[in-house]
Design an enzyme around this catalytic site. Structure first.
Site, PDB file in Angstrom:
ATOM      1  CG  HIS A  91       1.809   4.486  -8.120  1.00  0.00           C
ATOM      2  ND1 HIS A  91       2.626   5.537  -8.153  1.00  0.00           N
ATOM      3  CD2 HIS A  91       2.601   3.587  -8.854  1.00  0.00           C
ATOM      4  CE1 HIS A  91       3.632   5.330  -8.549  1.00  0.00           C
ATOM      5  NE2 HIS A  91       3.668   4.217  -9.203  1.00  0.00           N
TER       6      HIS A  91
ATOM      7  CD  GLU B 240       2.341   3.317 -13.230  1.00  0.00           C
ATOM      8  OE1 GLU B 240       3.334   3.065 -14.193  1.00  0.00           O
ATOM      9  OE2 GLU B 240       3.182   3.909 -12.025  1.00  0.00           O
TER      10      GLU B 240
ATOM     11  CG  HIS C 123      -4.945  -9.737  -3.475  1.00  0.00           C
ATOM     12  ND1 HIS C 123      -4.680 -10.774  -2.880  1.00  0.00           N
ATOM     13  CD2 HIS C 123      -5.411  -8.958  -2.422  1.00  0.00           C
ATOM     14  CE1 HIS C 123      -4.843 -10.787  -1.460  1.00  0.00           C
ATOM     15  NE2 HIS C 123      -5.160  -9.450  -1.180  1.00  0.00           N
TER      16      HIS C 123
ATOM     17  CD  GLU D 256      -8.848  -9.621   0.094  1.00  0.00           C
ATOM     18  OE1 GLU D 256      -9.344 -10.215   1.244  1.00  0.00           O
ATOM     19  OE2 GLU D 256      -7.715  -9.172   0.111  1.00  0.00           O
TER      20      GLU D 256
END
Length: 263
Positions: free
Chosen positions: A7, A57, A75, A122
């Site tokens: 994550h 998360e 990003h 993005e």
């Protein structure tokens, strides 16, 4: 050790606003939640995400209403099918999402929007993985050789792609034989020698490992930074940092367990 990227953690100033944003616009569902002492953690992802797909998360700390998005954090990139970039971008615009870089300004190869805290998202064209699933997380690094060396030596990752421009380069890192649906790390290196501010809105990357104790010992043998060892975290998880100070969590997760949290 070639753990899957489990994550990416982002800090948010208003948890309910952020949950509504990701659930409405990216159609994420809440996978699990932990209410701690002064903080809340929520795992999110597409409904039909792959078992090796990366979760998002969101962490909210009480009293943290003014977060700084530093420039060391870049990003996350999310997937839409090839040929549907403009369609999904226009859908987001119709829903009131803030435009950051439209498809035309990116030669129709990708686009960017921002979430309520200014985290950049993005949109990339990929015919793999669930709609809006996380394709990669981009972080900025001050020395490309050191950064690539960190991921190859410490974690056993491979460089699976690169793109070099006149003023910067992007390097993509992932485990050997990673699933197509898995997330990559994008290392962005600017040639002008600039330094970066980490900020407090960017949290960490997390690598899912097979054996926390053994893999941590291997990291220490490979001279990784001992930032927060397993024992200091009740042997549930641990943290190291890369050469630029980006935090990297290690977690051992049972995908069949009732909870995503190792508590």
């Amino acid at each position: 050790m070639e753990g899957t990227l489990d994550h990416t953690m982002l800090r948010v100033s208003d948890l309910e606003e952020s949950l509504d944003w990701y659930q409405t616009h990216l159609e994420y569902e809440e996978k699990d939640r932990h209410e701690g002492d002064g903080f809340t953690i929520v795992y999110l992802g597409p409904e039909d995400m792959h078992e090796d797909g990366a979760l998002l998360e969101l962490t909210h700390n009480e009293g943290a209403d003014d977060l700084e998005v530093g420039d060391a954090w870049g990003h996350i990139a999310v997937r839409v099918p090839d040929g549907e970039l403009e369609e999904h971008y226009e859908q987001l615009m119709d829903e009131g999402v803030e435009d950051y870089r439209d498809p035309e300004s990116c030669d129709y190869n990708y686009a960017f929007v921002t979430d309520p805290d200014g985290h950049e998202i993005e949109i990339v064209k990929r015919d793999v993985g669930a709609l809006w699933s996380i394709d990669h997380t981009m972080i900025r690094v001050e020395d490309a050789d050191e950064a690539i060396g960190f991921w190859t030596r410490k974690f056993g990752y491979d460089e699976v792609g690169r793109w070099e421009a006149d003023s910067f380069a992007n390097y993509f890192m992932e485990p050997t034989d990673a699933a197509e649906e898995a997330m990559s790390v994008e290392l962005t290196y600017n040639y002008d020698g600039r330094s970066y501010d980490m900020g407090d809105a960017w949290g960490h990357l997390c690598v899912r490992v097979d054996d926390l104790a053994d893999d941590w010992d291997q990291l220490m043998t490979r001279e990784a930074d001992d930032y927060r060892d397993p024992e200091s975290n009740d042997n549930m998880y641990a943290f190291t940092t890369d050469q630029d100070g980006h935090e990297i969590e290690l977690i051992e997760r049972d995908l069949e367990a009732d909870s995503l949290f190792p508590f």
